[in-house]
Design a protein around this motif. Structure first.
Motif, PDB file in Angstrom:
ATOM      1  N   LEU A 171      65.962  30.641 -32.583  1.00  0.00           N
ATOM      2  CA  LEU A 171      64.796  30.536 -33.449  1.00  0.00           C
ATOM      3  C   LEU A 171      63.760  29.592 -32.845  1.00  0.00           C
ATOM      4  CD1 LEU A 171      63.310  31.011 -36.152  1.00  0.00           C
ATOM      5  CD2 LEU A 171      64.659  29.124 -37.093  1.00  0.00           C
ATOM      6  N   ASP A 172      64.238  28.518 -32.266  1.00  0.00           N
ATOM      7  CA  ASP A 172      63.310  27.574 -31.627  1.00  0.00           C
ATOM      8  C   ASP A 172      62.529  28.253 -30.512  1.00  0.00           C
ATOM      9  OD1 ASP A 172      61.977  25.336 -30.799  1.00  0.00           O
ATOM     10  OD2 ASP A 172      63.734  24.275 -30.038  1.00  0.00           O
ATOM     11  N   ARG A 173      63.193  29.032 -29.694  1.00  0.00           N
ATOM     12  CA  ARG A 173      62.501  29.723 -28.595  1.00  0.00           C
ATOM     13  C   ARG A 173      61.519  30.762 -29.131  1.00  0.00           C
ATOM     14  NH1 ARG A 173      67.819  29.701 -26.385  1.00  0.00           N
ATOM     15  NH2 ARG A 173      68.048  31.917 -26.927  1.00  0.00           N
ATOM     16  N   VAL A 174      61.912  31.481 -30.173  1.00  0.00           N
ATOM     17  CA  VAL A 174      61.033  32.518 -30.728  1.00  0.00           C
ATOM     18  C   VAL A 174      59.775  31.900 -31.330  1.00  0.00           C
ATOM     19  CG1 VAL A 174      60.853  34.266 -32.526  1.00  0.00           C
ATOM     20  CG2 VAL A 174      62.907  34.146 -31.140  1.00  0.00           C
ATOM     21  N   VAL A 175      59.922  30.798 -32.076  1.00  0.00           N
ATOM     22  CA  VAL A 175      58.760  30.148 -32.685  1.00  0.00           C
ATOM     23  C   VAL A 175      57.832  29.598 -31.607  1.00  0.00           C
ATOM     24  CG1 VAL A 175      58.017  28.252 -34.177  1.00  0.00           C
ATOM     25  CG2 VAL A 175      60.014  29.618 -34.798  1.00  0.00           C
TER      26      VAL A 175
END
Length: 781
Positions: free
Chosen positions: A216-220
């Motif tokens: 999720l961190d990478r996607v955001v």
């Protein structure tokens, strides 16, 4: 002025005529109105209305009339106690209070709303929060999304979608969220589906149903770099399927980093009212908003869901629809206001605690059961228990199986998972039917497949689930596990037996929870497809009927109503003492018997028809020959009688006998000479089961005895019938009291008798003489 009498009379007559015309028109209009009322207005609305008793009787019939005939008492609305009556009273009071004057209504609704909001924030540890009450549990999240859009886009009220176009918003939800949530939000907000991002769950470490925080961190971060605006994250404190809780602490930190709104929902939020709360769920008190569904948790009918949120600008809350200036809308909290006061803090905690204890009770019992696999996040405090039937692989190495599953899904592994899904679907339906008060249901999980779910927080308060219901559920599960293991073990043996048996076709149907599916193959003799299909349907239907007439514990059916194979016999669940070889051979022998009887009937019909035609020709020829032998004078009634009295005419009888086996007419001269019927041709014997064996008293068919179970399991299939008959020439015997099966019934060859027909019998349609009776009389002499 004087009026001419003639004109006065004329005016009077005119008035009367117009009055008559108007009366006729008025009557016609009244008739039309009556016709319109009778034709178009529904019956209950005609006349001056219905009385209260009639209306309530109609409601009662609609509520309970059809259910009493079709469904059982267990599935009706249960446990609507006094706390439920308080909630129902709240709806009636809300309608009554709405007629008060505006100022008094404003003061009352403000008090009810402020009290309920304060109580809920204290109960669920959510300090300094506001509340929005809504009927649809998704409506709260929808209004929160609008609030965040108004907050993040300053010109949204003026510019509208133009500001969203310049910087596209993104809403993140877990892949374990309830189905259709993201699409519903986009449809209501008017956003494209590209604004919705589904975040995968963990695949390597931790729970399989928790959101992958690192991903999720990478996607955001990628969305921010591409010019998008991360708007809101929907997390779960109890996923809809397995009841797992996301890492809410880490997700809150990530949301603060990217200025995102964190919304939490799930059944585990109910445990916030308990004295001890797990740290994973306790982190939900730091989120920006949460949705509570108190109706199912506390057993309160028709109470609204509540979304608690924290926001400082009341104008934006009003613009998003979270608050309203209409006092009537504030009355939604009245049923909760009454119910919470009636239950009190102790009553609320007791109901939630009781549901958690039910889950722990079931989980402790499942740990002691073999072939049961659980999927529980926190065994100490999990309010949701998910389990499934699973048997370890015994025929191949576990390491190779894991390697195949990690690289590419092997077809055999895929089939086995499909079979397990089918068996667990059957298990869940059986448990729900046997113990309806437990509230178990079937759930589809992405990794585990089909499982059985027990979530008492959602069902116990409504169904009134108790500890004894959980114990009964465990007892039923113990009874079903041996049936599941036996069926799973014998499926392969049944498939092998059917495949090497002549005349049977194994039909693979992975969605059938039973031993398997078999079809009897019809040997066509140059028939077209339609006729062959009809013959196949007729034979398999008769085969199913014969199998159901047997005294066995098996269930034979046509399969599911939708999606099943046609012209097949579906065999249900079995036990470990099933003799698969005897079952398969019985099916094959019964099918052959039905097929031969069908062919014999067709052939016999054709042979009899030709025999009658030939007999008629021979009778006509015999009459002509008799006319030549006797002469013309003997045919005259009076002269023939006198002539026969003076000179009797001795004619040899020339009868005919019709041999059904040979299909031809034969002379009866030898019968009159020897005064006995010949044996004729012996019909071929009907095949019987070579596995007919002596049974113990009360032992049903297809059951193996404990002492000879190994011997019966090694018995070969129907294709080796001849070898078995050579080895064992002893005739099969039946134990006392055993019912005769279809293979031991009277054979159709008993009907293949040689019929004796005289010419006079054929003309008069008399039944043929029985040659068998003549032979018995000669043998007695």
């Amino acid at each position: 002025k004087m009026v001419d009498p003639t004109l006065a009379e004329m005016g009077k007559n005119l008035n009367e005529a117009m009055k008559m015309l108007e009366d006729n028109q008025r009557k016609a209009e009244e008739e039309n109105e009556k016709k319109y009322a009778r034709k178009d207005i529904p019956g209950p609305l005609q006349g001056s209305g219905q009385d209260m008793v009639s209306i309530l009787q109609l409601v009662q019939n609609l509520m309970h009339g059809e259910e009493e005939e079709e469904t059982s008492q267990a599935y009706r609305l249960q446990n609507v106690g006094e706390q439920g009556h308080m909630a129902l009273l709240g709806h009636s009071l809300a309608a009554y209070i709405s007629v008060l004057d505006r100022e008094r209504l404003r003061k009352l609704t403000t008090r009810i709303l402020s009290d309920t909001t304060l109580w809920l924030c204290r109960l669920f540890r959510y300090e300094n929060g506001s509340a929005y009450y809504h009927e649809d549990d998704r409506e709260g999240l929808l209004k929160i999304c609008r609030l965040v859009i108004h907050t993040r886009y300053e010109d949204y009220t003026i510019e509208g979608f133009n500001v969203l176009y310049t910087k596209q918003p993104v809403i993140y939800i877990s892949s374990a969220a309830r189905t259709g949530l993201g699409q519903a939000l986009c449809n209501q907000l008017g956003l494209p589906l590209s604004c919705m991002c589904r975040v995968p769950c963990n695949t390597m470490f931790g729970s399989q149903h928790q959101m992958d925080v690192a991903l999720l961190d990478r996607v955001v971060k990628d969305d921010v770099e591409s010019g998008k605006l991360p708007l809101l994250l929907v997390a779960n404190a109890g996923t809809p399927g397995a009841g797992h809780t996301d890492k809410l602490g880490r997700l809150k930190e990530l949301c603060e980093q990217y200025n995102m709104w964190l919304h939490v929902e799930g059944v585990n939020l109910a445990t916030l009212a308990l004295g001890y709360v797990s740290s994973s769920v306790l982190a939900a008190t730091k989120c920006d908003s949460m949705t509570l569904t108190l109706g199912s948790w506390l057993g309160l009918p028709a109470v609204p869901a509540v979304t608690l949120y924290r926001h400082e600008d009341p104008s934006l809350s009003l613009a998003a629809g979270l608050t309203s200036s209409q006092p009537v809308e504030k009355l939604r909290a009245l049923p909760l206001w009454l119910s919470l006061q009636y239950l009190g803090h102790v009553g609320i905690v007791e109901r939630i605690k009781h549901a958690s204890q039910l889950s722990q009770r079931l989980l402790e019992n499942l740990k002691n059961l073999d072939f049961i696999k659980t999927s529980v996040e926190d065994e100490l405090n999990s309010p949701v228990v998910v389990f499934k039937f699973f048997q370890e692989y015994s025929n191949r190495d576990q390491t190779s199986h894991a390697a195949q599953a990690s690289t590419i899904q092997h077809p055999m592994i895929s089939n086995e998972r499909h079979i397990y899904d089918t068996l667990n679907q059957w298990l869940g339906e059986q448990l729900a039917q046997l113990v309806p008060a437990s509230g178990v249901d079937v759930v589809e999980l992405e990794d585990e497949g089909t499982c059985v779910r027990f979530s008492p927080l959602m069902t116990a308060a409504v169904l009134g689930t108790e500890i004894q219901d959980v114990d009964q559920l465990v007892d039923c599960l113990k009874m079903k596990i041996p049936v599941l293991t036996s069926t799973l073990q014998l499926r392969e043996e049944f498939e092998q037996e059917v495949r090497r048996t002549v005349g049977l076709l194994y039909v693979e149907d992975l969605s059938w929870p039973g031993l398997g599916v078999v079809r009897y193959n019809y040997h066509s003799d140059g028939k077209d497809d339609d006729k062959q299909e009809k013959e196949l349907e007729k034979i398999n239907t008769e085969l199913l009927k014969k199998l159901n007439e047997l005294e066995s514990d098996l269930t034979f059916s046509l399969g599911p109503e939708f999606g099943g194979q046609k012209n097949c016999v579906y065999i249900g669940m079995v036990t470990e003492d099933l003799d698969v070889s005897e079952l398969v051979e019985t099916i094959a022998a019964t099918g052959r018997e039905i097929e031969e009887n069908s062919r014999l009937l067709e052939n016999m019909t054709e042979v009899v028809r030709k025999g009658i035609q030939e007999a008629q020709l021979q009778l006509q020829k015999a009459n002509e020959e008799r006319l030549l032998e006797e002469g013309l004078l003997r045919q005259i009634p009076v002269v023939g009688s006198v002539l026969n009295w003076f000179s009797p005419f001795q004619a040899s009888p020339k009868g005919r006998t019709f041999n059904l086996t040979a299909g031809c007419l034969e002379s009866t001269e030898s019968t009159y000479v020897s005064k006995a019927q010949g044996a004729g041709t012996t019909p071929p014997p009907t095949p019987t089961s070579s596995l007919a064996k002596q049974r113990l008293p009360g032992q049903k068919i297809f059951k193996r005895s404990l002492r000879s179970s190994d011997a019966f399991s090694e018995t070969s299939s129907v294709s080796h019938c001849d070898d078995l008959e050579k080895v064992d020439q002893r005739p099969p015997t039946l134990s006392p009291g055993r019912a005769r099966g279809p293979l031991e019934a009277e054979k159709p060859e008993e009907q293949k008798e040689v019929a004796h027909m005289d010419p006079e019998d054929i003309q008069s349609n008399k039944p043929p003489h029985d040659r068998t009776k003549v032979e018995e009389q000669e043998s007695q002499r």
